[in-house]
Write an enzyme that holds these catalytic residues in place. Structure first.
Site, short mmCIF file in Angstrom:
data_model
loop_
_atom_site.label_atom_id
_atom_site.label_comp_id
_atom_site.label_asym_id
_atom_site.label_seq_id
_atom_site.Cartn_x
_atom_site.Cartn_y
_atom_site.Cartn_z
N GLU A 62 0.81 -1.21 0.00
CA GLU A 62 0.00 0.00 0.00
C GLU A 62 0.85 1.26 0.00
O GLU A 62 0.49 2.27 -0.62
CB GLU A 62 -0.95 -0.02 1.21
CG GLU A 62 -2.12 -0.98 1.07
CD GLU A 62 -1.72 -2.44 1.21
OE1 GLU A 62 -2.45 -3.32 0.73
OE2 GLU A 62 -0.64 -2.71 1.82
N HIS A 131 -9.93 -6.06 9.70
CA HIS A 131 -10.44 -5.79 8.36
C HIS A 131 -11.82 -5.12 8.37
O HIS A 131 -12.41 -4.97 7.31
CB HIS A 131 -10.57 -7.09 7.56
CG HIS A 131 -9.26 -7.71 7.17
ND1 HIS A 131 -8.35 -8.15 8.08
CD2 HIS A 131 -8.72 -7.95 5.95
CE1 HIS A 131 -7.31 -8.65 7.46
NE2 HIS A 131 -7.50 -8.54 6.16
#
Length: 328
Positions: A62, A131
């Site tokens: 990321e 998550h």
């Protein structure tokens, strides 16, 4: 051109496709956006349509995705970078809030960062604590970064097109459990919604529900049930956490004198706290009851389905909060 009902997923795909045809500087990058067609199938078929130069699969990093996208934007391109979930955006936090958000200011406008980072948020899918939270408010803390959180297909298309065209970086947050929700959307490549404008989704005189993202769904369900009991709730969908447009909230509160803020964020330091503070500061004389906040429980989101549901907001929790501010 006539509106037609499509899903949020289809609206996002349409917005991306139209903007890529309109402006050759727009390109897509991220994990699995090409060959796989995106984790949530938003970019399915784009690789065949636009080719490898404009649909780029990236390494699973990321920080690298955000950093490369920022450099491309500063060099004159208009990247749309996908990060699979907003929880993974923490791995790129320095790039997003210390670079993308600040470059234009620190260079006195000599550089712009016309970048969109698309990501998903929220719980309800048993994905575990790392998550599942909805931390978009954390990113809205930083000036220079726009934060978009659409709750309908109509808003998703118009807001994404506006984000791609803007010269400022935008974190575009989509709820993973809402991608199949349908609403009428203009089939018009020139359809764009303004950045930083809230929207009145439902009119009412008894209480103001302020919300965004998944909260719009819970608020709408609650308002339907409350209406059957003679309580008319007005729903203000913020849509953007930055720029934050509270004028429709103020206008509604002057009429209803009561407010409930509905969001999936954790209860500490969230959007509801900001809305409550602003109402107390600016409209104290209109206040007939304390502002109530409906948010996720202050725990890491559990995995077990029934406990996960317990920890998240719901229409029932919104109804209870509304009755509390009305009944005193």
């Amino acid at each position: 051109m006539a509106d037609r009902p499509i899903t949020i997923r289809e609206a996002l795909s349409a917005a991306l496709r139209e903007e890529m045809h309109r402006d050759e500087r727009v390109f897509i990058m991220g994990e699995e956006v090409g060959v796989w067609g995106g984790t949530y199938a938003v970019t399915r078929g784009f690789l065949d349509e636009f080719g490898e130069e404009r649909v780029r699969d990236t390494p699973i990093s990321e920080m690298a995705i955000a950093g490369a996208a920022i450099g491309a934007a500063m060099a004159g391109l208009r990247p749309v970078a996908e990060i699979m979930t907003i929880n993974f955006a923490f791995l790129a936090l320095d790039m997003i809030v210390n670079h993308a958000a600040k470059v234009r200011y620190m260079f006195n406008g000599q550089f712009t960062v016309p970048l969109v980072i698309r990501t998903t948020t929220g719980g309800g899918k048993q994905l575990g604590a790392t998550h599942s939270h909805a931390p978009e408010v954390i990113f809205a803390h930083f000036p220079g970064l726009y934060v978009a959180v659409p709750g309908t297909a109509y808003d998703a298309k118009g807001m994404l097109k506006a984000s791609i065209r803007d010269d400022n970086p935008v974190l575009f947050v989509e709820h993973s459990t809402m991608l199949q929700r349908r609403s009428p959307v203009p089939d018009d490549p020139d359809f764009v919604l303004p950045i930083g404008k809230s929207d009145v989704k439902r009119a009412g005189d008894d209480v103001t529900l302020v919300t965004f993202g998944k909260g719009l769904e819970w608020s709408t369900q609650a308002a339907d049930q409350l209406a059957a009991e003679g309580i008319e709730a007005e729903i203000i969908d913020l849509r953007w956490l930055r720029p934050l447009d509270l004028e429709p909230v103020f206008e509604s509160f002057r009429k209803t004198n009561r407010c409930v803020v509905v969001e999936e964020s954790l209860p500490m330091f969230n959007v509801g706290a900001e809305v409550a503070s602003q109402l107390q500061d600016k409209l104290f004389d209109y206040m007939d009851a304390p502002v109530k906040r409906v948010a996720a429980m202050d725990v890491p989101l559990p995995y077990a389905s029934e406990i996960e549901k317990m920890a998240l907001p719901s229409a029932e929790k919104v109804i209870a909060a509304v009755k509390e501010v009305i009944d005193g």
